[in-house]
Design a protein around this motif. Structure first.
Motif, mmCIF file in Angstrom:
data_model
loop_
_atom_site.group_PDB
_atom_site.id
_atom_site.type_symbol
_atom_site.label_atom_id
_atom_site.label_comp_id
_atom_site.label_asym_id
_atom_site.label_seq_id
_atom_site.Cartn_x
_atom_site.Cartn_y
_atom_site.Cartn_z
ATOM 1 N N ILE A 11 0.793 -1.100 -0.030
ATOM 2 C CA ILE A 11 0.091 -0.131 0.123
ATOM 3 C C ILE A 11 0.772 1.174 -0.029
ATOM 4 O O ILE A 11 1.726 1.288 0.777
ATOM 5 C CB ILE A 11 -1.068 0.192 1.314
ATOM 6 C CG1 ILE A 11 -1.800 -1.134 1.287
ATOM 7 C CG2 ILE A 11 -1.755 1.143 1.210
ATOM 8 C CD1 ILE A 11 -2.709 -1.297 2.597
ATOM 9 N N GLU A 13 0.330 5.298 0.263
ATOM 10 C CA GLU A 13 -0.594 5.976 0.690
ATOM 11 C C GLU A 13 -0.358 7.192 1.887
ATOM 12 O O GLU A 13 0.230 6.681 2.857
ATOM 13 C CB GLU A 13 -2.131 5.083 1.268
ATOM 14 C CG GLU A 13 -2.988 5.996 2.290
ATOM 15 C CD GLU A 13 -3.825 7.248 1.420
ATOM 16 O OE1 GLU A 13 -3.668 8.192 1.742
ATOM 17 O OE2 GLU A 13 -4.202 6.890 0.372
ATOM 18 N N ASP A 14 -0.300 8.010 1.538
ATOM 19 C CA ASP A 14 0.338 9.315 2.576
ATOM 20 C C ASP A 14 -0.489 9.404 3.870
ATOM 21 O O ASP A 14 0.028 9.809 4.789
ATOM 22 C CB ASP A 14 0.557 10.611 1.724
ATOM 23 C CG ASP A 14 -0.896 11.532 1.356
ATOM 24 O OD1 ASP A 14 -1.578 10.764 0.866
ATOM 25 O OD2 ASP A 14 -0.823 12.688 1.457
ATOM 26 N N GLN A 16 -1.861 8.222 7.062
ATOM 27 C CA GLN A 16 -1.368 7.280 7.930
ATOM 28 C C GLN A 16 -2.529 6.484 8.400
ATOM 29 O O GLN A 16 -2.430 5.194 8.485
ATOM 30 C CB GLN A 16 -0.728 7.836 8.898
ATOM 31 C CG GLN A 16 -0.164 6.618 10.006
ATOM 32 C CD GLN A 16 0.681 7.214 11.099
ATOM 33 O OE1 GLN A 16 0.956 8.427 11.015
ATOM 34 N NE2 GLN A 16 1.107 6.454 11.978
ATOM 35 N N ARG A 19 -3.863 4.262 5.146
ATOM 36 C CA ARG A 19 -2.973 3.342 5.203
ATOM 37 C C ARG A 19 -2.970 2.163 6.041
ATOM 38 O O ARG A 19 -2.979 0.871 5.893
ATOM 39 C CB ARG A 19 -1.392 3.986 5.053
ATOM 40 C CG ARG A 19 -0.482 3.120 4.759
ATOM 41 C CD ARG A 19 1.012 3.816 4.324
ATOM 42 N NE ARG A 19 1.556 4.425 5.730
ATOM 43 C CZ ARG A 19 1.547 5.588 6.281
ATOM 44 N NH1 ARG A 19 0.964 6.615 5.418
ATOM 45 N NH2 ARG A 19 2.299 5.996 7.455
ATOM 46 N N GLU A 20 -2.825 2.544 7.358
ATOM 47 C CA GLU A 20 -2.958 1.555 8.416
ATOM 48 C C GLU A 20 -3.971 0.741 8.522
ATOM 49 O O GLU A 20 -4.086 -0.422 8.806
ATOM 50 C CB GLU A 20 -2.431 2.124 9.638
ATOM 51 C CG GLU A 20 -0.908 2.553 9.797
ATOM 52 C CD GLU A 20 -0.561 3.205 11.210
ATOM 53 O OE1 GLU A 20 -1.414 3.530 11.842
ATOM 54 O OE2 GLU A 20 0.514 3.558 11.168
ATOM 55 N N TYR A 22 -6.349 0.189 6.016
ATOM 56 C CA TYR A 22 -6.424 -0.644 5.119
ATOM 57 C C TYR A 22 -5.628 -2.030 5.200
ATOM 58 O O TYR A 22 -5.899 -3.047 4.940
ATOM 59 C CB TYR A 22 -6.057 -0.109 3.891
ATOM 60 C CG TYR A 22 -7.439 0.429 2.783
ATOM 61 C CD1 TYR A 22 -8.662 -0.098 2.783
ATOM 62 C CD2 TYR A 22 -7.208 1.537 2.617
ATOM 63 C CE1 TYR A 22 -9.616 0.320 2.258
ATOM 64 C CE2 TYR A 22 -8.332 2.444 1.746
ATOM 65 C CZ TYR A 22 -9.680 1.646 1.893
ATOM 66 O OH TYR A 22 -10.642 2.383 1.188
ATOM 67 N N THR A 37 3.964 -1.057 3.652
ATOM 68 C CA THR A 37 3.147 0.010 3.379
ATOM 69 C C THR A 37 4.138 1.090 3.318
ATOM 70 O O THR A 37 5.042 1.305 3.896
ATOM 71 C CB THR A 37 2.165 0.229 4.342
ATOM 72 O OG1 THR A 37 2.825 0.813 5.691
ATOM 73 C CG2 THR A 37 1.230 -0.786 4.629
ATOM 74 N N PRO A 39 4.202 5.699 2.808
ATOM 75 C CA PRO A 39 3.791 7.216 2.781
ATOM 76 C C PRO A 39 3.992 8.043 1.535
ATOM 77 O O PRO A 39 3.138 8.911 1.270
ATOM 78 C CB PRO A 39 4.408 7.915 4.094
ATOM 79 C CG PRO A 39 5.652 7.131 3.843
ATOM 80 C CD PRO A 39 5.771 5.988 3.861
ATOM 81 N N ASP A 59 -1.960 5.700 -4.040
ATOM 82 C CA ASP A 59 -2.892 6.740 -3.930
ATOM 83 C C ASP A 59 -2.313 7.775 -5.130
ATOM 84 O O ASP A 59 -1.194 7.656 -5.422
ATOM 85 C CB ASP A 59 -2.636 7.411 -2.870
ATOM 86 C CG ASP A 59 -3.361 8.854 -2.587
ATOM 87 O OD1 ASP A 59 -4.190 8.929 -2.994
ATOM 88 O OD2 ASP A 59 -2.845 9.523 -1.501
ATOM 89 N N LYS A 109 -11.642 6.928 -2.303
ATOM 90 C CA LYS A 109 -11.418 6.651 -1.059
ATOM 91 C C LYS A 109 -12.609 6.214 0.094
ATOM 92 O O LYS A 109 -12.250 5.915 1.252
ATOM 93 C CB LYS A 109 -10.591 7.861 -0.555
ATOM 94 C CG LYS A 109 -9.052 7.739 -0.908
ATOM 95 C CD LYS A 109 -8.228 8.607 -0.443
ATOM 96 C CE LYS A 109 -6.782 8.802 -0.903
ATOM 97 N NZ LYS A 109 -5.853 9.537 0.036
#
Length: 210
Positions: A11, A13-14, A16, A19-20, A22, A37, A39, A59, A109
């Motif tokens: 993943i 994704e900036d 957090q 990201r966490e 998902y 993952t 950022p 993202d 999203k």
């Protein structure tokens, strides 16, 4: 019998929390494993080949290199990888650019994790999953008259006109000046041989320009 290992997920994704969230839900509610993952794409760039993912959830609005620009680089690093875009942006240009650059799926999203897990399964089996609103945008783009005299920007402005937006709102949505919208509008009227917004919308619909 040989069982194929379940797909490995990365993943990028900036945010957090997203990201966490998902990563946790995919790891705990699906057969798939999130192996890393990041950022940003720039943080992932030198490590992701070693992660050897089957699917990347990417993202678009990332710090540094954005997701659209990262797509062809990722496909070069990992030719067999499937990439699912995850974004708040669903403008036609963004969607079509992502698909043209190698995205396998495209979700906004607000997509529930269960749908994203389904999307992972779908792309691995050769599908091209998308949010319903994204799919609608792609279909409308394909249905449009290919011989339109309008540029892509003029088409975007005309589409926004049909939703009732004024020049100020259009300028804000497309991140351009009001004067630029006025110039494009003038060109639209000239190309369609009309004198008003209502006439322009009618001609555009009749000729399938939007």
């Amino acid at each position: 019998m040989y069982n194929q290992p379940e797909p490995r997920i990365v993943i990028i994704e900036d945010d957090q929390t997203i990201r966490e969230g998902y990563a946790y839900l995919i790891n705990h509610t699906s057969p798939y494993t999130v192996v890393a993952t990041y950022p940003s794409f720039d943080a992932a760039r030198n490590k992701i080949a070693r992660d050897n993912p089957d699917v990347i959830i990417l993202d678009i609005q990332l710090p540094g290199t954005n997701g659209i620009d990262a797509l062809p680089i990722l496909k070069k690093l990992l030719p067999e990888v499937y990439i699912i875009m995850l974004t708040v942006y669903e403008t036609e240009k963004t969607i079509l650019d992502a698909l043209a650059n190698g995205a396998s799926g495209y979700f906004t999203k607000n997509t529930p994790t269960a749908k994203l897990i389904e999307a992972i399964r779908d792309v691995v089996h050769g599908g091209g999953p998308m949010s319903p609103d994204v799919a609608k945008t792609v279909i409308l783009s394909l249905q449009r008259n290919p011989d339109s005299p309008l540029t892509r920007r003029e088409t975007q402005i005309l589409e926004l006109m049909t939703t009732g937006k004024d020049r100020g709102q259009i300028a804000k949505e497309l991140f351009i000046e009001v004067e630029t919208v006025r110039t494009h509008t003038k060109n639209i009227y000239s190309k369609l041989n009309v004198n008003s917004k209502a006439e322009a919308i009618q001609v555009a619909k009749n000729k399938r320009l939007v």
